[in-house]
Design an enzyme around this catalytic site. Structure first.
Site, PDB file in Angstrom:
ATOM      1  N   HIS A 298     -46.972   0.303  10.988  1.00 19.78           N
ATOM      2  CA  HIS A 298     -47.411   1.680  10.748  1.00 19.78           C
ATOM      3  C   HIS A 298     -46.914   2.561  11.873  1.00 19.78           C
ATOM      4  O   HIS A 298     -46.965   2.143  13.029  1.00 19.78           O
ATOM      5  CB  HIS A 298     -48.945   1.721  10.679  1.00 19.78           C
ATOM      6  CG  HIS A 298     -49.470   3.117  10.626  1.00 19.78           C
ATOM      7  ND1 HIS A 298     -49.429   3.879   9.478  1.00 19.78           N
ATOM      8  CD2 HIS A 298     -50.038   3.900  11.583  1.00 19.78           C
ATOM      9  CE1 HIS A 298     -49.961   5.064   9.720  1.00 19.78           C
ATOM     10  NE2 HIS A 298     -50.337   5.110  10.994  1.00 19.78           N
TER      11      HIS A 298
ATOM     12  N   GLU B 183       0.854  -1.195   0.000  1.00 16.37           N
ATOM     13  CA  GLU B 183       0.000   0.000   0.000  1.00 16.37           C
ATOM     14  C   GLU B 183       0.888   1.242   0.000  1.00 16.37           C
ATOM     15  O   GLU B 183       1.720   1.414   0.885  1.00 16.37           O
ATOM     16  CB  GLU B 183      -0.923  -0.016   1.231  1.00 16.37           C
ATOM     17  CG  GLU B 183      -1.719   1.260   1.444  1.00 16.37           C
ATOM     18  CD  GLU B 183      -2.531   1.695   0.228  1.00 16.37           C
ATOM     19  OE1 GLU B 183      -3.369   0.925  -0.253  1.00 16.37           O
ATOM     20  OE2 GLU B 183      -2.287   2.831  -0.261  1.00 16.37           O
TER      21      GLU B 183
ATOM     22  N   GLY C  86      -6.560   0.814   4.034  1.00 11.37           N
ATOM     23  CA  GLY C  86      -8.023   0.896   3.975  1.00 11.37           C
ATOM     24  C   GLY C  86      -8.506   1.534   2.691  1.00 11.37           C
ATOM     25  O   GLY C  86      -9.697   1.466   2.373  1.00 11.37           O
ATOM     26  N   GLY C  87      -7.594   2.192   1.953  1.00  8.55           N
ATOM     27  CA  GLY C  87      -7.945   2.708   0.627  1.00  8.55           C
ATOM     28  C   GLY C  87      -8.920   3.874   0.659  1.00  8.55           C
ATOM     29  O   GLY C  87      -9.068   4.570   1.668  1.00  8.55           O
ATOM     30  N   THR C  88      -9.590   4.059  -0.468  1.00 11.97           N
ATOM     31  CA  THR C  88     -10.436   5.230  -0.673  1.00 11.97           C
ATOM     32  C   THR C  88     -11.622   5.255   0.276  1.00 11.97           C
ATOM     33  O   THR C  88     -11.925   6.280   0.897  1.00 11.97           O
ATOM     34  CB  THR C  88     -10.957   5.236  -2.131  1.00 11.97           C
ATOM     35  OG1 THR C  88      -9.847   5.107  -3.005  1.00 11.97           O
ATOM     36  CG2 THR C  88     -11.705   6.518  -2.437  1.00 11.97           C
TER      37      THR C  88
HETATM   38  C1  FAD Z   1     -15.874  11.075  -2.373  1.00 11.43           C
HETATM   39  C2  FAD Z   1     -16.215   9.631  -2.563  1.00 11.43           C
HETATM   40  C3  FAD Z   1     -17.322   9.103  -1.948  1.00 11.43           C
HETATM   41  C4  FAD Z   1     -17.667   7.773  -2.120  1.00 11.43           C
HETATM   42  N1  FAD Z   1     -18.775   7.296  -1.514  1.00 11.43           N
HETATM   43  C5  FAD Z   1     -19.129   6.000  -1.697  1.00 11.43           C
HETATM   44  C6  FAD Z   1     -20.290   5.473  -1.080  1.00 11.43           C
HETATM   45  O1  FAD Z   1     -21.008   6.164  -0.361  1.00 11.43           O
HETATM   46  N2  FAD Z   1     -20.592   4.173  -1.283  1.00 11.43           N
HETATM   47  C7  FAD Z   1     -19.812   3.364  -2.074  1.00 11.43           C
HETATM   48  O2  FAD Z   1     -20.134   2.187  -2.236  1.00 11.43           O
HETATM   49  N3  FAD Z   1     -18.715   3.852  -2.682  1.00 11.43           N
HETATM   50  C8  FAD Z   1     -18.356   5.137  -2.515  1.00 11.43           C
HETATM   51  N4  FAD Z   1     -17.220   5.612  -3.102  1.00 11.43           N
HETATM   52  C9  FAD Z   1     -16.434   4.709  -3.952  1.00 11.43           C
HETATM   53  C10 FAD Z   1     -15.573   3.784  -3.074  1.00 11.43           C
HETATM   54  O3  FAD Z   1     -14.777   4.554  -2.229  1.00 11.43           O
HETATM   55  C11 FAD Z   1     -14.720   2.903  -3.963  1.00 11.43           C
HETATM   56  O4  FAD Z   1     -15.549   2.268  -4.903  1.00 11.43           O
HETATM   57  C12 FAD Z   1     -14.040   1.843  -3.122  1.00 11.43           C
HETATM   58  O5  FAD Z   1     -13.144   2.435  -2.222  1.00 11.43           O
HETATM   59  C13 FAD Z   1     -13.345   0.844  -4.045  1.00 11.43           C
HETATM   60  O6  FAD Z   1     -12.196   0.435  -3.552  1.00 11.43           O
HETATM   61  P1  FAD Z   1     -11.131  -0.388  -4.354  1.00 11.43           P
HETATM   62  O7  FAD Z   1     -11.106  -1.710  -3.712  1.00 11.43           O
HETATM   63  O8  FAD Z   1     -11.310  -0.322  -5.799  1.00 11.43           O
HETATM   64  O9  FAD Z   1      -9.757   0.399  -4.035  1.00 11.43           O
HETATM   65  P2  FAD Z   1      -9.451   1.659  -3.163  1.00 11.43           P
HETATM   66  O10 FAD Z   1     -10.226   1.676  -1.900  1.00 11.43           O
HETATM   67  O11 FAD Z   1      -9.520   2.852  -4.012  1.00 11.43           O
HETATM   68  O12 FAD Z   1      -7.935   1.377  -2.745  1.00 11.43           O
HETATM   69  C14 FAD Z   1      -6.900   1.378  -3.666  1.00 11.43           C
HETATM   70  C15 FAD Z   1      -5.580   1.523  -2.915  1.00 11.43           C
HETATM   71  O13 FAD Z   1      -4.515   1.185  -3.791  1.00 11.43           O
HETATM   72  C16 FAD Z   1      -3.388   1.991  -3.466  1.00 11.43           C
HETATM   73  N5  FAD Z   1      -2.486   1.969  -4.626  1.00 11.43           N
HETATM   74  C17 FAD Z   1      -2.727   2.458  -5.873  1.00 11.43           C
HETATM   75  N6  FAD Z   1      -1.697   2.165  -6.690  1.00 11.43           N
HETATM   76  C18 FAD Z   1      -0.783   1.480  -5.948  1.00 11.43           C
HETATM   77  C19 FAD Z   1       0.480   0.882  -6.234  1.00 11.43           C
HETATM   78  N7  FAD Z   1       1.022   0.899  -7.458  1.00 11.43           N
HETATM   79  N8  FAD Z   1       1.159   0.286  -5.216  1.00 11.43           N
HETATM   80  C20 FAD Z   1       0.615   0.248  -3.967  1.00 11.43           C
HETATM   81  N9  FAD Z   1      -0.575   0.766  -3.644  1.00 11.43           N
HETATM   82  C21 FAD Z   1      -1.271   1.363  -4.630  1.00 11.43           C
HETATM   83  C22 FAD Z   1      -4.024   3.335  -3.182  1.00 11.43           C
HETATM   84  O14 FAD Z   1      -3.177   4.122  -2.370  1.00 11.43           O
HETATM   85  C23 FAD Z   1      -5.314   2.938  -2.465  1.00 11.43           C
HETATM   86  O15 FAD Z   1      -5.152   2.953  -1.055  1.00 11.43           O
HETATM   87  C24 FAD Z   1     -16.839   6.944  -2.929  1.00 11.43           C
HETATM   88  C25 FAD Z   1     -15.709   7.468  -3.549  1.00 11.43           C
HETATM   89  C26 FAD Z   1     -15.388   8.789  -3.375  1.00 11.43           C
HETATM   90  C27 FAD Z   1     -14.163   9.341  -4.046  1.00 11.43           C
END
Ligand code: FAD
Length: 489
Positions: free
Chosen positions: A472, A63, A68-70
């Site tokens: 209700h 990471e 925990g990512g996005t």
């Molecule tokens: C403002 C906002 C609000 C949102 N609200 C919602 C919601 O209410 N409900 C919902 O279902 N979804 C929501 N989402 C979408 C949701 O956050 C994403 O769909 C979800 O996090 C998907 O995660 P993922 O598993 O694809 O990867 P992510 O959670 O995006 O994690 C990817 C990780 O990979 C890491 N990374 C990238 N490239 C590399 C590399 N080369 N080497 C090492 N690490 C790397 C990044 O740092 C990141 O931590 C929202 C998104 C945003 C931006």
């Protein structure tokens, strides 16, 4: 392996709480071998790492940013935490309607941001716990060096070579820069930086009318900003039916937000107090003067750093990684999950990708992505809950349907709680009587939509909801009324 290398490796395993990987010496130095490498600690990768670890496998997660990512750090958790603050502000403003004296309402941005930071830190903390018990965490950026091998450029210097039988790419998306002259020279904010603003912008310009833009627009309006949404297309939420998008635009306008449709941003420039954005609508230019400009125009995949070619993978023209229905890329043993494979960008989809990989790679199952439902909720007020077929899709595919629709103003619970904005509609198959899809624009729409989803999962006839006994006065009870619009009981 030299003693120094061995010491370094075991120190790394201890520092990261990890089980010791097998170290192999190749032509380029020492390679740590795992059963599974997860690149990106996203919503699929983390639980998959747990499952592999629980099955006695050696696992590394790479990471480069926040564990925990996005979702946890910059997406779902912080936005919904701040949406909650905005809802309190709005309710306090409306207190008089309920016979309550509450005085003037102001948003304390520092306190709102602090609350958000606390909740995010707690969520991230529990996500990080998995790395205390045997899963290796490497903080750095991974790129492929071969079909089953990656190099990790560590954040604090140096690099590591890893290999594994299975590699899962879960690297997510980042905000994409829109094609607007001068946009790279202004102080643009995005979904990360907007949630760190400790000073309320006087006038927030929101570029993009998708769900991210709308959630922030309404949130900041409720905190007290003047807000303008600039949307290139003819409606907000471009994938929704027009009646849904129109109702959402009307609600936001009623809240005092300026909604500009069919409006293209042409040029951005910095001014002493803020930002000027030249926009064009129907051939006429207009200059919008704002304090801050939020980029909510879309997100692009984090694939540039991955050196996919070394693994024999080619990204599509937008940078997404193509996968088959098992989430496997063109390279055997390498999977792309979550947002980065170009599927629906939601946490629950990425989490379902985990279920699929766990079933197929650990449990001897054969689960696929095809045919799974796509529920989602837009966290504006009232919420928009969506599941299944829309009217747009039904018309495009020539699918026959009957439409049930009611206004929330006819729902007792909505009336009593002062939440009468919006409507509910559901599409029903005329022959089987099964529910095909629904759009719920209402308070608690996410929960109502999920009830309809459960009925769809159980293949219930709409008549069972029409005649079901619900307590209700709940919002659920309105499902009786909704389906009664199709025909008399
Ligand atoms: C403002 C906002 C609000 C949102 N609200 C919602 C919601 O209410 N409900 C919902 O279902 N979804 C929501 N989402 C979408 C949701 O956050 C994403 O769909 C979800 O996090 C998907 O995660 P993922 O598993 O694809 O990867 P992510 O959670 O995006 O994690 C990817 C990780 O990979 C890491 N990374 C990238 N490239 C590399 C590399 N080369 N080497 C090492 N690490 C790397 C990044 O740092 C990141 O931590 C929202 C998104 C945003 C931006």
């Amino acid at each position: 392996m030299t003693k120094r290398e061995r010491d370094q490796l075991s120190r790394h395993a201890v520092e990261d709480g990890g089980s010791e990987p097998i170290a192999r010496r190749g032509s380029g130095g020492t390679t740590s071998h795992y059963d599974l490498i997860v690149i990106g600690s996203g919503q699929c990768g983390n639980p998959l790492a747990d499952a592999f670890h629980a099955a006695g496998k050696r696992v590394a997660v790479v990471e480069r940013g926040a564990v925990g990512g996005t979702c946890i750090n910059f997406g779902c958790t912080p936005t919904k935490t701040m949406v909650a603050s905005a809802e309190v502000a709005q309710l306090a403003r409306r207190a008089g309607e309920f016979g309550i004296d509450a005085g003037p309402v102001t948003a304390n941005m520092r306190a709102i941001v602090e609350r958000k930071r606390g909740i995010v830190a707690a969520s991230r903390g529990s996500s990080e716990k998995r790395f205390n018990n045997g899963i290796d965490l490497l903080r750095g950026t991974a790129s492929f060096t071969g079909p089953r091998s990656v190099r990790v450029q560590l954040n604090n210097g140096g690099d590591r070579e890893l290999s594994a039988g299975i590699i899962v790419i879960d690297t997510g998306l980042s905000p994409a820069l829109p094609h607007v002259n001068g946009i790279d020279k202004v102080d643009l904010i995005d979904n990360v930086s907007i949630m760190e603003l400790e000073q309320l912008p006087e006038h927030l310009l929101v570029l993009g009318g998708g769900y991210v833009g709308l959630e922030f627009a309404q949130m900041f309006r409720r905190f007290g900003s003047k807000v303008t949404i600039i949307q290139r297309g003819p409606q907000l939420l471009q994938h929704e039916d027009a009646d849904v998008a129109d109702a959402v635009a009307a609600i936001l306008r009623e809240d005092g937000i300026e909604v500009l449709l069919d409006t293209e941003a042409r040029e951005a420039s910095s001014t002493a107090p803020g930002i000027e954005l030249t926009v064009e609508a129907a051939g006429a230019a207009r200059v919008l003067k704002g304090t801050r400009l939020l980029n909510a125009t879309g997100r692009s995949p984090n694939t540039a750093a991955l050196n996919l070619a070394a693994a024999g993978i080619t990204a599509d023209e937008h940078g997404f990684i193509p996968v088959n229905e098992n989430l496997e890329t063109a390279a055997a043993g390498i999977y792309a999950v979550g947002d980065v494979n170009g599927g629906p960008a939601f946490t629950h989809i990425s989490y379902d990708d985990f279920r699929i990989l766990k079933a197929n790679l650990l449990d001897g199952g054969h689960r696929v992505t095809t045919g799974r439902p796509l529920p989602y909720c837009v966290f504006i007020d009232p919420q928009l809950g969506r599941i299944g077929l829309s009217e747009n899709e039904a018309r495009r595919t020539g699918r026959a349907y009957k439409l049930a629709k009611i206004q929330m103003s006819s729902v007792a619970r909505a009336f009593e709680t002062g939440q009468t904005r919006g409507f509910m509609k559901a599409l029903v198959d005329p022959d089987s009587e099964e529910i095909l899809g629904a759009a719920i624009l209402s308070a608690d729409a996410g929960e109502l939509m999920s009830m309809i989803e459960i009925a769809m999962m159980g293949k219930l006839s709409y008549k069972q909801l029409q005649n079901g006994i619900f307590a209700h006065p709940t919002f659920a009870e309105s499902l009786n009324t909704l389906f009664m619009t199709l025909e008399p009981k």
